[in-house]
Design a protein around this motif. Sequence first.
Motif, PDB file in Angstrom:
ATOM      1  N   HIS A  44      28.227  24.630 -29.810  1.00 55.97           N
ATOM      2  CA  HIS A  44      27.726  24.266 -30.924  1.00 55.97           C
ATOM      3  C   HIS A  44      26.572  25.305 -31.687  1.00 55.97           C
ATOM      4  O   HIS A  44      26.466  25.493 -32.680  1.00 55.97           O
TER       5      HIS A  44
ATOM      6  N   ASP B   5      32.303  22.582 -35.784  1.00 53.66           N
ATOM      7  CA  ASP B   5      31.860  23.530 -35.088  1.00 53.66           C
ATOM      8  C   ASP B   5      33.219  24.451 -34.934  1.00 53.66           C
ATOM      9  O   ASP B   5      33.284  25.815 -34.344  1.00 53.66           O
TER      10      ASP B   5
ATOM     11  N   ALA C 213      28.301  28.259 -32.840  1.00 52.97           N
ATOM     12  CA  ALA C 213      29.014  27.924 -34.278  1.00 52.97           C
ATOM     13  C   ALA C 213      28.100  27.634 -35.290  1.00 52.97           C
ATOM     14  O   ALA C 213      28.207  28.159 -36.540  1.00 52.97           O
ATOM     15  N   THR C 214      27.007  27.286 -35.293  1.00 51.69           N
ATOM     16  CA  THR C 214      25.771  26.824 -35.927  1.00 51.69           C
ATOM     17  C   THR C 214      25.126  28.377 -36.554  1.00 51.69           C
ATOM     18  O   THR C 214      25.132  28.591 -37.597  1.00 51.69           O
TER      19      THR C 214
ATOM     20  N   GLY D 149      31.897  31.370 -33.317  1.00 50.89           N
ATOM     21  CA  GLY D 149      30.651  30.637 -34.170  1.00 50.89           C
ATOM     22  C   GLY D 149      29.383  31.183 -33.488  1.00 50.89           C
ATOM     23  O   GLY D 149      29.290  32.034 -32.577  1.00 50.89           O
TER      24      GLY D 149
ATOM     25  N   VAL E 247      35.874  27.817 -31.324  1.00 49.74           N
ATOM     26  CA  VAL E 247      34.677  28.359 -32.010  1.00 49.74           C
ATOM     27  C   VAL E 247      34.702  29.688 -31.364  1.00 49.74           C
ATOM     28  O   VAL E 247      33.417  30.280 -31.364  1.00 49.74           O
TER      29      VAL E 247
END
Length: 197
Positions: free
Chosen positions: A83, A103, A86-87, A28, A25
């Motif tokens: 997460h 992710d 990454a989102t 991200g 990631v």
Amino acid sequence: MTHPTLPRLGRRTLGAAVLLAGALVLTGCGGSDDGSSTRQDVASLQSDAPSGKASASTAPDPDADRPQLRLDSSDAERDHYWHVYATCLKDHGHKMLPQRGPDSIDDTDQSPTAKAATKACVNKLPLQPPELERSTNPHYDDDYRAYVKCLNREGLKVTALPDNSGWTYDGQTTMSEARQTEVDKSCTMEAFGGKTR
């Protein structure tokens, strides 16, 4: 800083060896952060306005709002922050590699959109534990050597790079990925947790 599997690479950096989620990631962002693991703001001196004296203030810490991982952060906590990051990147148009997981960020994406997304999400990028950074750990090189020694003692045969920035496998390993992950976590805690000093 999750260790689900260790990639079969010829050269591994500590970040990749210790933080597979970070490697996956690396570019991200996303979601909201509850702020429970953020760094404290850096104090600064304000100018003396009535006297008109020049300011002796320091620049604000650009990392002050970023989540701070700890050496003992749980996998769930680390996964949450990666997460979120990454989102954020995905929401800002950064290319993802969905075949590798939801992710997984395409770190080869150097487009203007990806650069803008990275800039927009920088406050979501988790800071690595201070113990794993040469700039914040005065014992980093000694700890890294202890880490590599531990990996070898536990059966993951590796050789440290001369500058302690990573390691290479000593031939083919027969250790399962699950065992490599377990050994990596254990050796990270042992070497960087201050037990060897």
